[in-house]
Design an enzyme around this catalytic site. Sequence first.
Site, PDB file in Angstrom:
ATOM      1  N   GLU A  90      25.029 -32.535  87.116  1.00 49.39           N
ATOM      2  CA  GLU A  90      26.343 -32.269  86.521  1.00 49.39           C
ATOM      3  C   GLU A  90      27.202 -33.475  86.165  1.00 49.39           C
ATOM      4  O   GLU A  90      28.364 -33.555  86.564  1.00 49.39           O
ATOM      5  CB  GLU A  90      27.148 -31.351  87.440  1.00 49.39           C
ATOM      6  CG  GLU A  90      26.517 -29.992  87.608  1.00 49.39           C
ATOM      7  CD  GLU A  90      27.339 -29.040  88.468  1.00 49.39           C
ATOM      8  OE1 GLU A  90      28.320 -29.489  89.083  1.00 49.39           O
ATOM      9  OE2 GLU A  90      26.995 -27.856  88.520  1.00 49.39           O
ATOM     10  N   GLU A 133      21.485 -23.450  88.833  1.00 48.75           N
ATOM     11  CA  GLU A 133      22.473 -22.842  89.730  1.00 48.75           C
ATOM     12  C   GLU A 133      23.029 -21.575  89.111  1.00 48.75           C
ATOM     13  O   GLU A 133      23.367 -21.551  87.926  1.00 48.75           O
ATOM     14  CB  GLU A 133      23.626 -23.799  90.009  1.00 48.75           C
ATOM     15  CG  GLU A 133      23.249 -25.046  90.765  1.00 48.75           C
ATOM     16  CD  GLU A 133      24.447 -25.947  91.011  1.00 48.75           C
ATOM     17  OE1 GLU A 133      25.589 -25.446  90.882  1.00 48.75           O
ATOM     18  OE2 GLU A 133      24.246 -27.115  91.325  1.00 48.75           O
TER      19      GLU A 133
END
Length: 587
Positions: A346, A450
């Site tokens: 991320e 995720e």
Amino acid sequence: MLQTPHGGGTNKHPHDQEDDFPVKPSSSSGTQIGSSNTAGATGGDGGYVYNGNNFPSFVGRHRKKILVGSVVLTLSAVGVLIALLVEKPWDRNGASGSPSSLFGGHRGGAHGDGADGKGNHAGGGANKNGPPPRFDDKSTVQISSAIRCNAHTPPLDQPFEYGKQPIRGVNLGGWLVLEPFITPSIFEPYISQNVTDEYTLTKLLGKEKSREYLQKHYSTWVTEDTFKRIRDLGLNHVRIPVGFWALGGLTEDEPYVPDLSLDYLLQGLKWAAQYGLRVMVEIHGAPGSQNGWNHSGRVGQIRWMDGSPEGEINGKRTIEYIKQLTRLLQGPGMEHVSPMFGLLNEPAIFMLERPPIDKWYKDAFREFRNITGPGKGPWGVLHDGFLGLTEWEGFMPKSDRLALDVHNYLIFDYNLIRLNRKAQANFPCDVWSRTMQQSTHAFGPTLVGEFSSATNDCATYLNGIGVGYRWDGTFQPEEDRIKGLPLDEAACQPKLNGAVEGHCSCKEQNRIGYYTPEYRKFLSDFTQTQMDAFEQGLGWFYWNFKTETNALWSYFDGVDQGWIPKDANNRPGGCLALGRPIGPYSG
């Protein structure tokens, strides 16, 4: 994970944080933050498309002021161009030949009858939960051809056919990289002393006490039994986040505990091998913080590839850590148990300049492949940086086993969190399935690293310590309070639902006893439609395997409470069960 959304929608975590922290982008359809698509309304298929026109003001409110520092560090990078492989029709960044040849010529190593000659594997530690001994630069694991996690998955000494067999996995979040929302008990004794992340925790406690504190956590949060249960639930992969500090080489102003978590990572790899599970090791926190969220190790300013001299140095340091960890995973047997490697979790590319990050990705991947050699070693995985999957179409074409990772959540987008339950359950079938198909066609292998069952952002500290929640209307980062900006309307829509007792209360929403049979049925539908949608790509990793306080983020709790199937390979629900079958990609 979360603090992006460590899970966000794309993105993993509650990654909207307090103080002057960047706010994590909301999850959405393939039209994600930073895209030019506009809609703001329900499309013909019933799927909501995020209104990209709202994004500029979002960035304006949450863009970080970058601290410029001057640090001297000399790094040398020697690169050899990787061999380009033949493009398959479905895979623009895959291996040449059939999936069965992905590890051709790289299946040597220590596999056989196991350490004791009976197919059993060495646990690798002095005791069951204590720290394992130090490993050589190239660690080894024993691989037995008889070990497989389930009948749907090949043994570890045979290749996993990515693109034909779906990844079905969980994250071991909150283990080797701390997150307040996953393990509040670790942080709560120190919150009054302004502890908000692993950086401030270790700085407060000091090296010696921090090592003792973390070792107790590492040895109990994940054990051998964790891997056994993951196997027993029909899963085939585990994603293990690790911080850069696991590899040492820290500067004076980095208070993290070095090296210790690396011992436990290596123990985790051995346990995974013991139960026939494959691991995606992934660097979760980079020097300087790649996103300013607590799961990167340090909340606040982004000091990684931010255009400053310090940011450039931290970008180079990150590549050195990638190289070190890659070398570690080259030992005999490792190629079987760890066939995927996440270069960086991320990075907040939506708040940074894109061209330097593109170059960084290319440099990092080149150095990674220089170590493994062409056609060898794990798949390399890049995160979409919250730009949206369409922004990566055609990026690094014909690369040697390169995959794209996206983190999908509804709850960090005010529009999607407000959808009614039926629309939320249908959304993965109608929208996310198409974006996965399109990305697989236009970029290449795409996976969801995720996602969760959560339909609200009420989990304690999910958005950061002291930030509040969108669901009950208390969400407000510190910078918004300083500017005197008003709170957004509660996502629970009290005018419509306020009469329902507990509906707008995060305390009740966090309590399993509040969940009605109807709500549990919805959670089952929503979770299984996501699994169906994400298997239109390479597959999925659920965030997280467990938490201390919120069942909607715990795969284990979801199974125990009945909204996640006990066998990931035999799911009674999903898109077809809801009358939303996923059709083939038409282009």
